[in-house]
Scaffold this motif. Structure first.
Motif, PDB file in Angstrom:
ATOM      1  N   ASN A 380       0.847  -1.189   0.000  1.00 53.80           N
ATOM      2  CA  ASN A 380       0.000   0.000   0.000  1.00 53.80           C
ATOM      3  C   ASN A 380       0.884   1.240   0.000  1.00 53.80           C
ATOM      4  O   ASN A 380       1.913   1.281   0.685  1.00 53.80           O
ATOM      5  N   VAL A 381       0.478   2.244  -0.775  1.00 54.81           N
ATOM      6  CA  VAL A 381       1.180   3.529  -0.831  1.00 54.81           C
ATOM      7  C   VAL A 381       0.146   4.629  -0.606  1.00 54.81           C
ATOM      8  O   VAL A 381      -0.898   4.663  -1.268  1.00 54.81           O
ATOM      9  N   ARG A 429       8.889   7.375   2.922  1.00 55.73           N
ATOM     10  CA  ARG A 429       9.374   6.541   4.017  1.00 55.73           C
ATOM     11  C   ARG A 429       8.395   5.405   4.289  1.00 55.73           C
ATOM     12  O   ARG A 429       7.201   5.499   3.987  1.00 55.73           O
ATOM     13  N   GLU A 430       8.912   4.348   4.880  1.00 57.90           N
ATOM     14  CA  GLU A 430       8.051   3.248   5.303  1.00 57.90           C
ATOM     15  C   GLU A 430       7.307   3.659   6.559  1.00 57.90           C
ATOM     16  O   GLU A 430       7.805   4.420   7.399  1.00 57.90           O
ATOM     17  N   THR A 431       6.099   3.156   6.704  1.00 58.80           N
ATOM     18  CA  THR A 431       5.289   3.435   7.883  1.00 58.80           C
ATOM     19  C   THR A 431       4.411   2.223   8.142  1.00 58.80           C
ATOM     20  O   THR A 431       4.702   1.125   7.642  1.00 58.80           O
ATOM     21  N   ARG A 432       3.341   2.384   8.899  1.00 59.31           N
ATOM     22  CA  ARG A 432       2.419   1.267   9.151  1.00 59.31           C
ATOM     23  C   ARG A 432       1.015   1.564   8.645  1.00 59.31           C
ATOM     24  O   ARG A 432       0.307   0.641   8.254  1.00 59.31           O
ATOM     25  N   VAL A 433       0.627   2.845   8.654  1.00 57.04           N
ATOM     26  CA  VAL A 433      -0.737   3.213   8.264  1.00 57.04           C
ATOM     27  C   VAL A 433      -0.686   4.509   7.471  1.00 57.04           C
ATOM     28  O   VAL A 433       0.000   5.450   7.866  1.00 57.04           O
ATOM     29  N   VAL A 434      -1.411   4.545   6.361  1.00 56.31           N
ATOM     30  CA  VAL A 434      -1.618   5.785   5.610  1.00 56.31           C
ATOM     31  C   VAL A 434      -3.114   6.041   5.499  1.00 56.31           C
ATOM     32  O   VAL A 434      -3.934   5.163   5.775  1.00 56.31           O
ATOM     33  N   MET A 435      -3.488   7.243   5.066  1.00 53.25           N
ATOM     34  CA  MET A 435      -4.903   7.593   5.035  1.00 53.25           C
ATOM     35  C   MET A 435      -5.592   6.985   3.826  1.00 53.25           C
ATOM     36  O   MET A 435      -5.040   6.939   2.727  1.00 53.25           O
ATOM     37  N   GLY A 436      -6.846   6.577   4.031  1.00 56.80           N
ATOM     38  CA  GLY A 436      -7.587   5.895   2.992  1.00 56.80           C
ATOM     39  C   GLY A 436      -8.261   6.784   1.978  1.00 56.80           C
ATOM     40  O   GLY A 436      -8.903   6.289   1.051  1.00 56.80           O
ATOM     41  N   CYS A 437      -8.131   8.123   2.092  1.00 55.75           N
ATOM     42  CA  CYS A 437      -8.814   8.994   1.127  1.00 55.75           C
ATOM     43  C   CYS A 437      -8.132   9.000  -0.228  1.00 55.75           C
ATOM     44  O   CYS A 437      -8.736   9.375  -1.231  1.00 55.75           O
ATOM     45  N   GLN A 438      -6.859   8.591  -0.281  1.00 53.47           N
ATOM     46  CA  GLN A 438      -6.156   8.425  -1.551  1.00 53.47           C
ATOM     47  C   GLN A 438      -4.981   7.489  -1.313  1.00 53.47           C
ATOM     48  O   GLN A 438      -3.991   7.872  -0.701  1.00 53.47           O
ATOM     49  N   TRP A 475       3.480  -7.612   4.412  1.00 50.75           N
ATOM     50  CA  TRP A 475       3.528  -6.576   3.395  1.00 50.75           C
ATOM     51  C   TRP A 475       3.963  -5.256   4.024  1.00 50.75           C
ATOM     52  O   TRP A 475       3.885  -5.071   5.240  1.00 50.75           O
ATOM     53  N   LYS A 476       4.405  -4.326   3.178  1.00 52.28           N
ATOM     54  CA  LYS A 476       4.877  -3.028   3.650  1.00 52.28           C
ATOM     55  C   LYS A 476       3.906  -1.930   3.253  1.00 52.28           C
ATOM     56  O   LYS A 476       3.253  -2.008   2.216  1.00 52.28           O
ATOM     57  N   VAL A 477       3.841  -0.920   4.096  1.00 52.27           N
ATOM     58  CA  VAL A 477       3.041   0.271   3.816  1.00 52.27           C
ATOM     59  C   VAL A 477       4.001   1.453   3.718  1.00 52.27           C
ATOM     60  O   VAL A 477       4.843   1.654   4.599  1.00 52.27           O
TER      61      VAL A 477
END
Length: 540
Positions: A380-381, A429-438, A475-477
Motif C-alpha cells: 500500500n502507498v 518513508r516506510e510506515t504502518r498506516v496511511v490515510m484511505g482517502c487516496q 507486506w509493507k506500507v
C-alpha cells in the motif's frame, strides 16, 4: 509542578510506566517534529515520578522535551518555569517575571488558555481582543491571540499592531511573528523578518527548520540544507530533519512510463455528495492516469449523483468508466469490498481508492507506482493529506502502533498538532498506516488481507485496520510525501472536522471494536512500532 496545556497524549503517557512512556515519546520523535502539547504531556509524565535520578536515556528525552516546549511556547509562564528549574535555560526567569507582571487578569488567562480552539476559537479571540484593548502590554493574551490566528490560518489579528511589547521581550516577539508566518508558508511576511530574527534562531531547531523551507521556496537549496543541518545538530533525536535533508539531496524521480505500463483500477464510492463527487471526478480528469479503468460505486444515493457521474464520462475519453448502483448505503468498508470483488479490480495489478471529496495532484499515480515498484513487498502507498485553504494545514501523514498492551491498543497521531504543509514531510518513508482517502493497493497483497472489516461500518478506522492486516501478513506500507491530497473532510476527529456527537459516538465505538479485535494479537501488533526507531535507539 506540572504544565497545564491542551494535552493530547497525556492519557497515553499516563497509562505507561516511565520506560514505556519514554519509548513512546522516542517513537514520536522518529515520526514527527514534536508539537508543544505533546512535549508538555511527556514532561508531565516524567515529573509525575517525583524526585528521582532519571535513567540516561529518559533524561536525554526529557531534556529534548523541555527544550522543544520552551522553543514552541516562549510566552507560556508554566513552561518557562520548568525550563528554569531544569537549568537548561538559566536566564529564562526574567522573561517569566515580565509575563506575570504584564498579565492583568491571571484567572481569566488560566480559563481561556485551556479552552479548545476547535469549539471556542471565536470566544477566545474576543476575550483576547478585549484584554489587549484595555491592557496593550498583556503579552500572554497577545501570544494567545496569535495562536488562535494560527489555528484559523490567518495573518495576525489587526489588534496586534497596537500591542506594546515590553522592550526586553521585543526580539522574542519578533521571532514569534516570524514563526507564525513561516509556519503557514507566508513567505511575503516572513522574509523581511528573517535578518533580524536569524541571530536568535541559532538555538531554536523549530525556527531553523521553518527558515530552511522558506529558503527552499526561494530556490536557495544550499541555505536550506545548511539551516536543516543546524536544526539537526541542535536536535539529533528528531528524525524528520535527516529524512528531509536526504529527500532534498536525492529527490524522488517519478517514472511516468509506469502509468501506461501498469494496469490500474481507480475506485470511488459516494453517498449523496453529487456536487463534491463531480468536482472530484473533474480533478481526476486533470490527472495523468493513462488507460486506468474507473469504477464509481453509488452507495444508496438518492440525489443526482448518477447523472453527475454519467456526464463525467465525457471527461475520460481514453478510460472505461463504470457505475455501480447499490439500493442502500452499505457503509465504507462494504463499499470498498464490493469494489474489490469486481473482475476489473481482480484482473488489475493495482487498485487505487479515492474519497469523493478530494482534489488531486495531476501526477499522483506516477509517484505512487514509482514507490510501489521499488519493492515487490510494498502492499500500500499513501500520501500527504491537507485541509483546503490558502495555507494548507496538515490533516494526515502516517501512523504506527504507539501503545500496545493488554490494557490499551492505540495507533499514533496522524499529524503533529497544528502544523502547516511547509515541505518538512515531502519525503518517502516506510510506515504502518496511511490515510484511505487516496491510496494505491497492490492487488497481489489482497490475498492476505482481502477485505475491509465491516464491523467498522459506516466508516472510520477500517483503513487503519486494513493496513495493519497487511503489515502483519508481511507486506509493507509506504508514505509518499511528494503527493499532496486536498481533502475536504467533514468526518473523523481531526482538528477541523465537522463531526457531530452521533459521529463522535461511532468513532468511539469503533475504537472499542478495534481494541477487542486485536487484543489476542497484541504482542504481534506491539512489534509494529515506528519503523526504524529500534535501529535509531541502538545507534544513540
Amino acid at each position: 509542578m506540572s504544565i497545564k496545556k491542551q494535552e493530547r497524549a497525556a492519557g497515553e503517557f499516563g497509562a505507561l510506566d516511565l520506560g514505556a512512556a519514554a519509548a513512546s515519546y522516542r517513537n514520536y520523535l522518529n515520526t514527527f517534529q514534536i508539537d508543544a502539547p505533546l512535549a508538555a504531556s511527556f514532561i508531565n509524565r516524567v515529573l509525575a515520578e517525583g524526585p528521582m535520578q532519571l535513567p540516561p536515556r529518559v533524561a536525554r528525552l526529557f531534556e529534548q522535551a523541555v527544550k522543544a516546549a520552551v522553543q514552541l511556547s516562549p510566552f507560556d509562564p508554566d513552561i518557562l518555569h520548568i525550563g528554569g528549574q531544569t537549568g537548561l535555560f538559566p536566564n529564562i526567569e526574567t522573561v517569566r517575571k515580565v509575563l506575570l507582571a504584564t498579565n492583568p487578569e491571571p484567572q481569566v488567562y488560566e480559563e481561556v488558555r485551556h479552552a479548545l480552539f476547535k469549539h471556542h476559537a471565536e470566544d477566545i479571540r474576543k476575550i483576547c481582543q478585549g484584554m489587549l484593548t484595555r491592557h496593550p502590554m498583556a503579552v500572554v493574551f497577545a501570544d494567545l491571540l496569535l495562536r488562535v490566528d494560527l489555528y484559523e490560518g490567518r495573518a495576525p489579528d489587526p489588534l496586534l499592531q497596537r500591542f506594546q511589547c515590553p522592550r526586553v521581550l521585543a526580539p522574542l516577539w519578533e521571532k514569534r511573528r516570524f514563526d507564525h508566518f513561516a509556519t503557514m508558508g507566508d513567505d511575503a511576511n516572513a522574509l523581511p523578518l528573517w535578518e533580524r530574527v536569524a541571530p536568535l534562531a541559532q538555538g531554536d531547531s523549530f525556527t531553523l527548520s521553518r527558515a530552511a523551507e522558506l529558503w527552499r521556496r526561494q530556490g536557495d537549496l544550499d541555505t536550506c540544507l545548511e539551516l536543516y543541518a543546524q536544526a539537526q545538530a541542535l536536535d539529533p533525536l528528531t528524525t524528520p530533519y535527516a529524512l528531509r535533508m536526504q529527500a532534498l539531496r536525492q529527490p524522488l524521480v517519478p517514472n511516468h512510463a509506469l502509468v501506461q505500463e501498469k494496469s490500474v483500477c481507480i475506485c470511488l464510492y459516494s453517498f449523496n455528495k453529487a456536487q463534491m463527487l463531480g468536482e472530484t471526478l473533474e480533478s481526476l480528469a486533470g490527472c495523468q492516469i493513462g488507460p486506468a479503468r474507473i469504477l464509481v460505486l453509488l452507495n444508496g444515493c438518492s440525489d443526482h449523483s448518477r447523472e453527475v457521474v454519467a456526464r463525467a464520462r465525457e471527461r475520460f475519453p481514453h478510460n472505461a468508466l463504470d457505475i455501480l448502483d447499490l439500493p442502500v448505503n452499505v457503509g465504507a468498508p462494504a463499499a470498498r469490498n464490493w469494489l474489490l470483488s469486481q473482475p476489473a479490480v481482480q484482473q488489475s495489478e493495482y487498485v487505487a481508492f479515492l474519497d469523493d471529496d478530494v482534489y488531486l495532484q495531476p501526477d499522483w499515480l506516477a509517484h505512487f507506482l514509482t514507490v510501489a515498484e521499488a519493492d515487490p513487498r510494498i502492499g500500500n502507498v499513501g500520501c500527504k493529506v491537507v485541509f483546503p485553504g490558502e495555507h494548507a494545514l496538515l490533516q494526515y501523514l502516517y501512523r504506527h502502533v504507539s501503545v500496545c498492551t493488554e490494557q490499551a491498543i492505540r495507533v499514533s497521531l496522524p499529524t503533529p498538532y497544528l502544523q502547516y504543509d511547509i515541505g518538512l514531510y515531502d519525503v518517502v518513508r516506510e510506515t504502518r498506516v496511511v490515510m484511505g482517502c487516496q491510496h494505491l493497493l497492490r492487488v497481489a497483497a489482497l490475498k492476505d488481507a482481502p477485505w475491509f472489516d465491516i464491523r467498522y461500518s459506516p466508516s472510520q478506522i477500517d483503513d487503519t485496520d486494513h493496513d495493519l492486516q497487511l503489515c502483519l501478513a508481511g507486506w509493507k506500507v509506504w508514505y509518499c510525501g511528494t503527493v499532496t491530497c486536498v481533502h475536504r473532510q467533514n468526518s473523523g476527529t481531526s482538528v477541523r472536522s465537522a463531526l457531530n456527537w452521533a459521529g463522535q459516538g461511532n468513532v468511539m465505538g469503533n475504537d472499542v471494536k478495534f481494541y477487542y479485535k486485536w487484543l489476542e494479537h497484541w504482542q504481534a501488533l506491539r512489534a509494529l512500532d515506528s519503523v526504524g526507531c529500534t535501529a535509531l535507539a541502538q545507534a544513540e
